[in-house]
Design an enzyme around this catalytic site. Sequence first.
Site, PDB file in Angstrom:
ATOM      1  N   LYS A 179       0.673  -1.369  -0.386  1.00 54.21           N
ATOM      2  CA  LYS A 179       0.030   0.401   0.032  1.00 54.21           C
ATOM      3  C   LYS A 179       0.755   1.362  -0.146  1.00 54.21           C
ATOM      4  CE  LYS A 179      -4.197  -1.241   0.343  1.00 54.21           C
ATOM      5  NZ  LYS A 179      -5.093  -1.456   1.684  1.00 54.21           N
ATOM      6  N   LYS A 236      -6.024 -11.147  -8.140  1.00 53.16           N
ATOM      7  CA  LYS A 236      -6.731 -11.313  -7.273  1.00 53.16           C
ATOM      8  C   LYS A 236      -8.188 -10.330  -7.723  1.00 53.16           C
ATOM      9  CE  LYS A 236      -7.984 -11.114  -2.694  1.00 53.16           C
ATOM     10  NZ  LYS A 236      -8.043 -11.145  -0.817  1.00 53.16           N
ATOM     11  N   LYS A 245     -11.189  -4.776  -5.772  1.00 52.14           N
ATOM     12  CA  LYS A 245     -13.043  -3.496  -5.559  1.00 52.14           C
ATOM     13  C   LYS A 245     -11.969  -2.286  -6.393  1.00 52.14           C
ATOM     14  CE  LYS A 245     -13.588  -4.097  -0.647  1.00 52.14           C
ATOM     15  NZ  LYS A 245     -14.061  -4.257  -0.123  1.00 52.14           N
TER      16      LYS A 245
END
Length: 337
Positions: free
Chosen positions: A119, A203, A206
């Site tokens: 992140k 994966k 969102k």
Amino acid sequence: MPEASVQKKKIVFSGIQPTGDFTLGNYIGAVRNWGRMQEEYDCVYCIVDLHALTVRQEPKAFRERILSSYALTMACGIDPEKSILFIQSQNPHHAQCAWVLDCYTQFGELSRMTQFKDKSAQHADNVNAGLFTYPSLMAADILLYQAHAVPVGDDQKQHVELTRDIATRFNGVYGQTFVIPESIIPKSNEGARIMSLQDPLKKMSKSDPNPKAGISILDPPDAILKKFRSAVTDSEARVAYGPGKEGVSNLMVIYGIFTGKTMAEIEAEFAGKGYGDFKTAVGQSVADALSPIQDTYHRLMADRGYLEQCYREGARRAMAISGKTMDKVHKKLGLIL
Ligand code: TRP
């Protein structure tokens, strides 16, 4: 039956961030399993809005997202009377406990978290302290409810490990305070990892910038069919599960989940047929499964009074439990109650 003779169920805690609409991956990998655990365990489920603050949010859209995530979780089968379903920021104990746990978490431990490394690379312009201490807030979420089990995806396992380390350390200094939780990872063919429709090695997420990569639980049927029809497969035109056929395998897993069919049954069903029929069948199975969830969701969002009643009651019940842990922690630390 007298209270004491009632067999106590184990406690489950899990959380989901209110960012973006849930994808099919979130549903299969997480929220669907949450629903199934409600009989066997006492479940506490949380919309973790404070965790979402580690990334800049636009307040108006954020408020709506928090509510819609709450409604969507209910629509996916979480019964707010059977389980405790609440919004993290509505229970002040989470932030309070996180501070204490921060003081029992090492800088080195937090630096080693893969999610932090990923992140902070993704949001290089906003590597804030919250992003760094994200895991100790997550530890607070879990430990406040004395949870035994934490259903999470693969990517969160490291955070649960750290939670165990923090809890063990605290218990070691102050005596038994926290239950040491275990992560439960759903079996892979039950969809711990549903992959992107455009890049089956990634994966389904969102936050994928390509709108064709993921299915949102709220996508209308025609959009679902369209995305499945354009899903990336391979040039072999053979419906089979296995290495080298990640795209097709991912679609087979999804189809298997919604039809209850095994991989062998699916191979037989589409033997000699091209990918066109197969993709349409997968899309249709998903659209059919999501349609009742979408109906419930829209009904809940149109009844804000009822929704509010549910989340306020959820927070009240959550606080009654976390308050006991918080008092215990403060007392052990020598703080004045
Ligand atoms: N970090 C989790 C995720 O991104 C969400 C989360 C926050 C969580 N607190 C939790 C999950 C406690 C399980 C238990 O998916």
